[in-house]
Design a protein around this motif. Structure first.
Motif, short mmCIF file in Angstrom:
data_model
loop_
_atom_site.label_atom_id
_atom_site.label_comp_id
_atom_site.label_asym_id
_atom_site.label_seq_id
_atom_site.Cartn_x
_atom_site.Cartn_y
_atom_site.Cartn_z
N ARG A 175 21.80 35.31 43.33
CA ARG A 175 22.45 34.15 43.06
C ARG A 175 21.98 33.49 41.64
O ARG A 175 20.81 33.42 41.53
N GLY A 176 22.83 33.05 40.79
CA GLY A 176 22.44 32.65 39.67
C GLY A 176 22.03 33.46 38.43
O GLY A 176 21.95 33.04 37.28
N GLN A 177 22.05 34.70 38.75
CA GLN A 177 21.88 35.72 37.60
C GLN A 177 23.26 36.25 36.86
O GLN A 177 24.24 35.66 37.19
N GLN A 178 23.22 36.81 35.77
CA GLN A 178 24.34 37.17 35.16
C GLN A 178 24.87 38.76 35.41
O GLN A 178 23.82 39.70 35.51
N ALA A 179 26.17 39.02 35.41
CA ALA A 179 26.27 40.39 35.56
C ALA A 179 27.32 40.93 34.21
O ALA A 179 27.99 40.03 33.81
N THR A 180 27.11 42.17 34.10
CA THR A 180 27.83 42.74 32.97
C THR A 180 28.53 44.16 33.49
O THR A 180 27.72 44.97 33.80
N LEU A 181 29.71 44.08 33.44
CA LEU A 181 30.50 45.11 33.94
C LEU A 181 31.12 45.77 32.73
O LEU A 181 31.90 45.15 31.76
N ARG A 182 31.35 47.17 32.60
CA ARG A 182 31.82 47.78 31.50
C ARG A 182 33.08 48.83 31.92
O ARG A 182 33.08 49.27 32.92
N ARG B 151 33.02 30.96 33.91
CA ARG B 151 31.76 31.66 34.05
C ARG B 151 32.27 33.15 34.07
O ARG B 151 31.49 33.91 33.76
N PHE B 152 33.63 33.59 34.41
CA PHE B 152 33.97 34.71 34.12
C PHE B 152 34.56 34.93 32.74
O PHE B 152 35.52 34.05 32.27
N SER B 153 33.90 35.89 31.90
CA SER B 153 34.59 36.05 30.60
C SER B 153 34.52 37.58 30.19
O SER B 153 33.95 38.26 31.06
N GLY B 154 34.82 37.90 29.15
CA GLY B 154 34.77 39.22 28.64
C GLY B 154 35.20 39.37 27.21
O GLY B 154 35.35 38.41 26.35
N ARG B 155 35.08 40.63 27.04
CA ARG B 155 35.71 40.98 25.34
C ARG B 155 35.90 42.32 25.46
O ARG B 155 35.90 43.05 26.42
N SER C 223 37.16 49.68 24.51
CA SER C 223 36.42 49.29 25.69
C SER C 223 36.38 48.15 25.92
O SER C 223 36.50 46.90 25.09
N SER C 224 35.94 47.61 27.13
CA SER C 224 35.87 46.24 27.64
C SER C 224 34.70 45.96 28.32
O SER C 224 34.30 46.86 29.03
N GLU C 225 34.11 44.65 28.45
CA GLU C 225 33.09 44.38 29.07
C GLU C 225 33.73 43.14 29.92
O GLU C 225 34.24 42.01 29.30
N LEU C 226 33.26 42.75 31.27
CA LEU C 226 33.39 41.72 31.88
C LEU C 226 32.00 41.08 32.03
O LEU C 226 31.06 41.73 32.63
N ASN C 227 31.78 39.77 31.85
CA ASN C 227 30.40 38.87 31.84
C ASN C 227 30.78 37.69 33.20
O ASN C 227 31.76 37.19 33.09
#
Lengths: 110, 114
Positions: free
Chosen positions: B15-22, B63-67, B73-77
């Motif tokens: 909890r509190g950390q950040q996750a990056t999905l590709r 807090r859900f963002s991406g690019r 290709s895309s990234e979800l943060n």
């Protein structure tokens, strides 16, 4: 905004029985798509219906698009254990976005 | 032809950390979609990217963002992770031609927040 509703949420059938899931949209759709998600898997595209009143068949699966293009159904004849999964309908909400229904989870008892 | 690929397959965070999905779309697809699927539930639309731009977002906090990158290709943060963010995150891509919007899904990233 557009809403796409599916019923039932869940159905448990004996192998060999038929199964039907219904999809209703709050707005007229240009097309409707159906996807299947196996347990532990990801959604896989099944079919797209475009014309009013269209009926398409894939082996034991029959897909219908309503005359008003606001509802659709998926009927499976003589279910098999391989039919287990969640079936989603989806309608376009923009140029390429989709709104997915809540899904119907099918369980088949051998 | 390779399908939609997502990485990692599993991700465990606290909890509190950040996750990056590709996500890498199918070759030739310019649209990428992100969905959240909590256990046993339906697909909740998160984000849609097309040609490098965010085109639409679902009812999720900022807090859900991406690019989306130039190669599509895309990234979800997901920032400031909460326990309820635990879910399967699915990426899908679609072809840019005509009015077809059939979406092809990847196998997903299962995020567990402890």
């Amino acid at each position: 905004g557009q809403q796409v509703m599916q019923i039932p949420q869940y159905q448990h059938v004996q192998e060999g029985e038929d199964f039907t899931t219904y999809c209703n949209s709050s707005t007229t759709l240009s097309n409707i798509q159906w996807y299947k998600q196996r347990p532990g898997g990801h959604p896989v595209f099944l079919i797209q219906l475009v014309k009013s009143g269209e009926v398409k068949k894939q082996k034991r699966l029959t897909f219908q698009f309503g005359e008003a293009k606001k509802n659709s159904s998926l009927h499976i004849t003589a279910t098999q254990t391989t039919d287990v999964g969640t079936y989603f309908c989806a309608g376009p909400t923009g140029r390429r976005a989709l709104t997915f229904g809540s899904g119907t989870r099918l369980q088949v008892q051998p | 032809e390779a399908g939609v690929t997502q990485s990692p397959t599993h991700l465990i965070k606290t909890r509190g950390q950040q996750a990056t999905l590709r996500c890498s779309p199918i070759s030739g697809h310019t649209s990428v979609y992100w969905y959240q699927q909590a256990l046993g539930l339906g697909l909740q639309f998160l984000l849609w990217y097309d040609e490098g731009e965010e085109r639409n977002r679902g009812n999720f906090p900022p807090r859900f963002s991406g690019r989306q990158f130039p190669n599509y290709s895309s990234e979800l943060n997901v920032n400031a992770l909460e326990l309820e963010d635990s879910a399967l995150y699915l990426c899908a891509s679609s072809f840019s031609g005509g009015n077809k919007n059939i979406q092809y899904f990847g196998a997903g990233t299962r995020l567990s927040v402890l």
